[in-house]
Design an enzyme around this catalytic site. Structure first.
Site, PDB file in Angstrom:
ATOM      1  N   CYS A   1      -3.205 -71.030 -43.813  1.00 51.05           N
ATOM      2  CA  CYS A   1      -2.160 -71.252 -44.818  1.00 51.05           C
ATOM      3  C   CYS A   1      -0.819 -70.719 -44.316  1.00 51.05           C
ATOM      4  O   CYS A   1       0.210 -71.369 -44.467  1.00 51.05           O
ATOM      5  CB  CYS A   1      -2.510 -70.546 -46.123  1.00 51.05           C
ATOM      6  SG  CYS A   1      -3.650 -71.477 -47.167  1.00 51.05           S
TER       7      CYS A   1
ATOM      8  N   ARG B   1     -15.513 -53.027 -38.057  1.00 53.03           N
ATOM      9  CA  ARG B   1     -16.709 -52.182 -38.137  1.00 53.03           C
ATOM     10  C   ARG B   1     -17.684 -52.519 -37.005  1.00 53.03           C
ATOM     11  O   ARG B   1     -18.303 -51.628 -36.436  1.00 53.03           O
ATOM     12  CB  ARG B   1     -17.383 -52.355 -39.504  1.00 53.03           C
ATOM     13  CG  ARG B   1     -18.498 -51.348 -39.755  1.00 53.03           C
ATOM     14  CD  ARG B   1     -17.903 -49.959 -39.877  1.00 53.03           C
ATOM     15  NE  ARG B   1     -18.909 -48.890 -39.921  1.00 53.03           N
ATOM     16  CZ  ARG B   1     -19.441 -48.316 -38.835  1.00 53.03           C
ATOM     17  NH1 ARG B   1     -19.107 -48.733 -37.631  1.00 53.03           N
ATOM     18  NH2 ARG B   1     -20.305 -47.336 -38.944  1.00 53.03           N
TER      19      ARG B   1
ATOM     20  N   CYS C   1       1.975 -67.469 -51.109  1.00 52.44           N
ATOM     21  CA  CYS C   1       0.627 -67.950 -51.460  1.00 52.44           C
ATOM     22  C   CYS C   1       0.676 -68.593 -52.843  1.00 52.44           C
ATOM     23  O   CYS C   1       0.093 -69.651 -53.091  1.00 52.44           O
ATOM     24  CB  CYS C   1      -0.373 -66.795 -51.503  1.00 52.44           C
ATOM     25  SG  CYS C   1      -0.491 -65.813 -50.010  1.00 52.44           S
TER      26      CYS C   1
ATOM     27  N   CYS D   1     -19.335 -49.961 -34.171  1.00 52.05           N
ATOM     28  CA  CYS D   1     -20.758 -49.859 -33.811  1.00 52.05           C
ATOM     29  C   CYS D   1     -20.937 -50.041 -32.310  1.00 52.05           C
ATOM     30  O   CYS D   1     -21.686 -49.308 -31.667  1.00 52.05           O
ATOM     31  CB  CYS D   1     -21.571 -50.929 -34.538  1.00 52.05           C
ATOM     32  SG  CYS D   1     -22.116 -50.466 -36.195  1.00 52.05           S
TER      33      CYS D   1
ATOM     34  N   CYS E   1     -28.213 -54.336 -32.820  1.00 51.23           N
ATOM     35  CA  CYS E   1     -27.957 -54.042 -34.234  1.00 51.23           C
ATOM     36  C   CYS E   1     -29.264 -53.645 -34.919  1.00 51.23           C
ATOM     37  O   CYS E   1     -29.319 -52.715 -35.717  1.00 51.23           O
ATOM     38  CB  CYS E   1     -27.409 -55.261 -34.959  1.00 51.23           C
ATOM     39  SG  CYS E   1     -25.968 -56.042 -34.212  1.00 51.23           S
TER      40      CYS E   1
ATOM     41  N   ASP F   1     -15.434 -47.109 -60.491  1.00 62.04           N
ATOM     42  CA  ASP F   1     -14.279 -47.197 -61.384  1.00 62.04           C
ATOM     43  C   ASP F   1     -13.111 -47.654 -60.517  1.00 62.04           C
ATOM     44  O   ASP F   1     -12.828 -47.055 -59.486  1.00 62.04           O
ATOM     45  CB  ASP F   1     -14.035 -45.804 -61.980  1.00 62.04           C
ATOM     46  CG  ASP F   1     -12.774 -45.722 -62.830  1.00 62.04           C
ATOM     47  OD1 ASP F   1     -12.850 -45.111 -63.907  1.00 62.04           O
ATOM     48  OD2 ASP F   1     -11.714 -46.219 -62.415  1.00 62.04           O
TER      49      ASP F   1
ATOM     50  N   HIS G   1     -30.279 -50.835 -37.838  1.00 61.28           N
ATOM     51  CA  HIS G   1     -30.133 -51.351 -39.199  1.00 61.28           C
ATOM     52  C   HIS G   1     -31.342 -52.132 -39.708  1.00 61.28           C
ATOM     53  O   HIS G   1     -31.389 -52.486 -40.880  1.00 61.28           O
ATOM     54  CB  HIS G   1     -28.850 -52.174 -39.299  1.00 61.28           C
ATOM     55  CG  HIS G   1     -27.622 -51.355 -39.005  1.00 61.28           C
ATOM     56  ND1 HIS G   1     -27.174 -50.368 -39.858  1.00 61.28           N
ATOM     57  CD2 HIS G   1     -26.781 -51.345 -37.944  1.00 61.28           C
ATOM     58  CE1 HIS G   1     -26.094 -49.788 -39.334  1.00 61.28           C
ATOM     59  NE2 HIS G   1     -25.834 -50.363 -38.172  1.00 61.28           N
TER      60      HIS G   1
ATOM     61  N   ASP H   1     -10.560 -45.002 -59.681  1.00 62.72           N
ATOM     62  CA  ASP H   1     -11.009 -43.986 -58.734  1.00 62.72           C
ATOM     63  C   ASP H   1     -11.145 -44.554 -57.319  1.00 62.72           C
ATOM     64  O   ASP H   1     -11.102 -43.815 -56.342  1.00 62.72           O
ATOM     65  CB  ASP H   1     -12.366 -43.415 -59.164  1.00 62.72           C
ATOM     66  CG  ASP H   1     -12.242 -42.580 -60.436  1.00 62.72           C
ATOM     67  OD1 ASP H   1     -11.111 -42.198 -60.770  1.00 62.72           O
ATOM     68  OD2 ASP H   1     -13.267 -42.335 -61.084  1.00 62.72           O
TER      69      ASP H   1
END
Lengths: 140, 276, 109
Positions: B129, B233, B94, B237, B192, B66, B196, B69
């Site tokens: 840009c 991220r 922009c 790791c 990795c 949602d 994973h 939320d």
């Protein structure tokens, strides 16, 4: 605000250390003291008051909880393993039919979330939910 | 302190007995998302790919279902303000060139991609840009302004399948990314793939290992209560395996981003997703 | 005023007279707990939203006292009856004295 894994470990180990030393009542009584401030020592019963929380929280930083307290005028929420047990107190106006509310809270470690409701007749109810807070293996 | 840490680890291991992805279905404000699909042909060791959403707890999953939320939308709102905000020496926003952000529908599914011999990411398109057309300062790769903007632009492609090109001009970058994916680094000597690919669905202490898909980035993490870039991220790791992280926006992470995106070809864009 | 604080609320545009509706609210705020220390060991001062209220046509629906244990970007979901057309008013009170307000009208069909 960002709680690092170290922060959580330290916060958790304060509680753990206290447990190992047999000093748990000192921690628990912080919550009891706060509850006594609300109830003035009056009897607290179980009733329709309900607290909904996950059995296991994936991250203690954001734990969704809901309190439902039919007939209550106020609900106070405590986390008995946090450095400061108070979480929130919710006053319900006449417009709120279900006397329920949801929010997201911080839990420093595995602990009980406790709700105390003050009812329209002046009596008090209590509900407790245990939440296991996991510490990520590889939170990155 | 070490003993206490061990105690916590042992007790949480017992809690986290669940393994493998769940079978829940994701729809966001009623729109269905593909969180499971046959792996792209180039993947030799995996038959089915799964969104990271499938590895999270029900409570974390529900936060993404949602848009109110989902706390990431605080930052999407910020992105909308930034899109209209004039910045730089040219007096442009922009919105001066791009009337409606909706025109970027589909862009996220194709990135990173090769332009004029260079591998470019969304962050670079945004900063291109800013510096060339607006005369404004470039944003930091994983800063709040940049992640708000990449979340807003990525959202326009939500529900569309990831579809990055890996052949032609992209092939050398993709090969480099693949090599990085399988190369062991750091004091723990891990690639990795060790987590994973070899061990997704397994608990690593109290955490549930995903396939490391990046179809939901930037992602809102409960851990730090903000949007996180994919390169941010990757850095996390690398620190966890006690390696010296590569540079955000550098050639290595860009190549890795392309390779990881290609391992998710067919999954829906979930930007901005919610993870733990 | 703390920078970047932005309220969001979700209220249906219309309801039947007497109907109970669900309201969701969220405000962007770091909710600094006052429990943390910076790199030099100094305590980072507490800075939180300490109170949230929702009223309908002047009548209180919910009045919450927040403590530092409420998560970053405080979220509340609750119900309200809608006896007549009118306006919901939402107010957040910041430790630094700032007050953030937003309002949503609702019609009755």
């Amino acid at each position: 605000m960002q709680l690092t894994r170290r922060d959580l470990l330290v916060m958790g180990s304060v509680g753990m250390g206290a447990t190992l030393m047999g000093a748990l009542p000192a921690i628990a009584s912080l919550t009891d003291d706060e509850i006594a401030k609300i109830t003035g020592g009056a009897d607290v019963s179980e009733g329709d008051l309900a607290i909904t929380a996950p059995e296991i929280a994936e991250n203690g930083n954001t734990v969704p909880i809901e309190v439902t307290a039919p007939g209550a005028v106020m609900v106070a929420i405590f986390a008995d393993g946090n450095p400061v047990p108070n979480v929130a107190s919710v006053k319900f106006g006449p417009m709120n039919p279900s006397r329920s509310a949801s929010t997201r809270i911080r839990l420093a470690k595995t602990q009980n979330v406790v709700a105390i409701a003050q009812m329209e007749d002046g009596s008090f109810q209590k509900a407790t939910s245990n939440v296991k807070v996991t510490i990520g293996g590889c939170g990155g | 302190m070490r003993r206490i840490t061990t105690l916590i680890a042992v007790s949480t291991l017992a809690v986290g007995a669940a393994t493998a992805q769940d079978s829940n279905e994701l729809s966001i404000d009623g729109a269905p998302m593909v969180t499971e699909v046959a792996a792209p042909a180039h993947m030799e060791n995996v038959d089915t790919i799964y969104s990271g959403w499938r590895f999270r707890s029900v409570e974390t999953q529900s936060l993404e279902m949602d848009d109110f939320d989902n706390p990431a939308f605080v930052f999407v709102d910020k992105g909308i303000d930034l899109f209209d905000a004039v910045d730089g020496s040219e007096g442009k926003a922009c919105a001066s060139c791009h009337e409606d952000v909706a025109e970027f529908a589909g862009l996220r599914t194709k990135l990173p991609k090769v332009q004029d011999g260079e591998l470019v990411t969304m962050e670079e398109l945004v900063n291109g840009c800013r510096t060339e057309r607006m005369g404004a300062e470039p944003w930091k790769w994983s800063g709040g302004d940049m992640t708000a903007m990449t979340a807003l632009i990525g959202l326009q492609s939500r529900g569309m399948p990831i579809d990055v090109a890996i052949d032609g001009d992209a092939a050398p970058f993709w090969e480099k990314g693949k090599e990085l994916y399988y190369t062991r680094v750091g004091q723990l000597d891990m690639a990795c793939s060790n987590c994973h690919e070899d061990n997704y669905g397994v608990m690593i202490r109290a955490d549930h290992l995903s396939q490391g898909q990046i179809n939901g980035f930037p992602t809102y993490r409960l851990k730090n209560a903000k949007l996180n870039s994919s390169h941010g991220r990757f850095k996390g790791c690398m620190k966890n395996i006690r390696a010296e992280p590569y540079k955000e926006g550098g050639e290595k992470f860009k190549a890795l981003e392309l390779y990881l995106a290609s391992r998710g070809n067919g999954l829906s864009v979930e930007t901005p997703s919610v993870r733990n | 005023m703390a920078s970047g604080v932005k309220p969001r609320v979700k209220v249906p545009k219309s309801a039947a007279a007497g109907e109970t509706i669900v309201i969701k609210t969220l405000i962007s705020h770091k909710m600094e707990s006052g429990q943390r220390k910076d790199g030099d060991g100094n305590v980072i001062p507490r800075s939180i939203i300490n109170r949230f209220t929702a009223d309908f046509n002047g009548q209180n629906v919910i009045d919450v006292t927040l403590e530092p244990a409420i998560s970053t970007n405080p979220y509340f979901q609750f119900e309200s009856t809608v006896p007549e057309a009118g306006e919901f008013k939402f107010t957040w009170y910041d430790d630094d004295g700032s007050v953030y307000e937003t309002a949503k009208k609702i019609s009755v069909s």
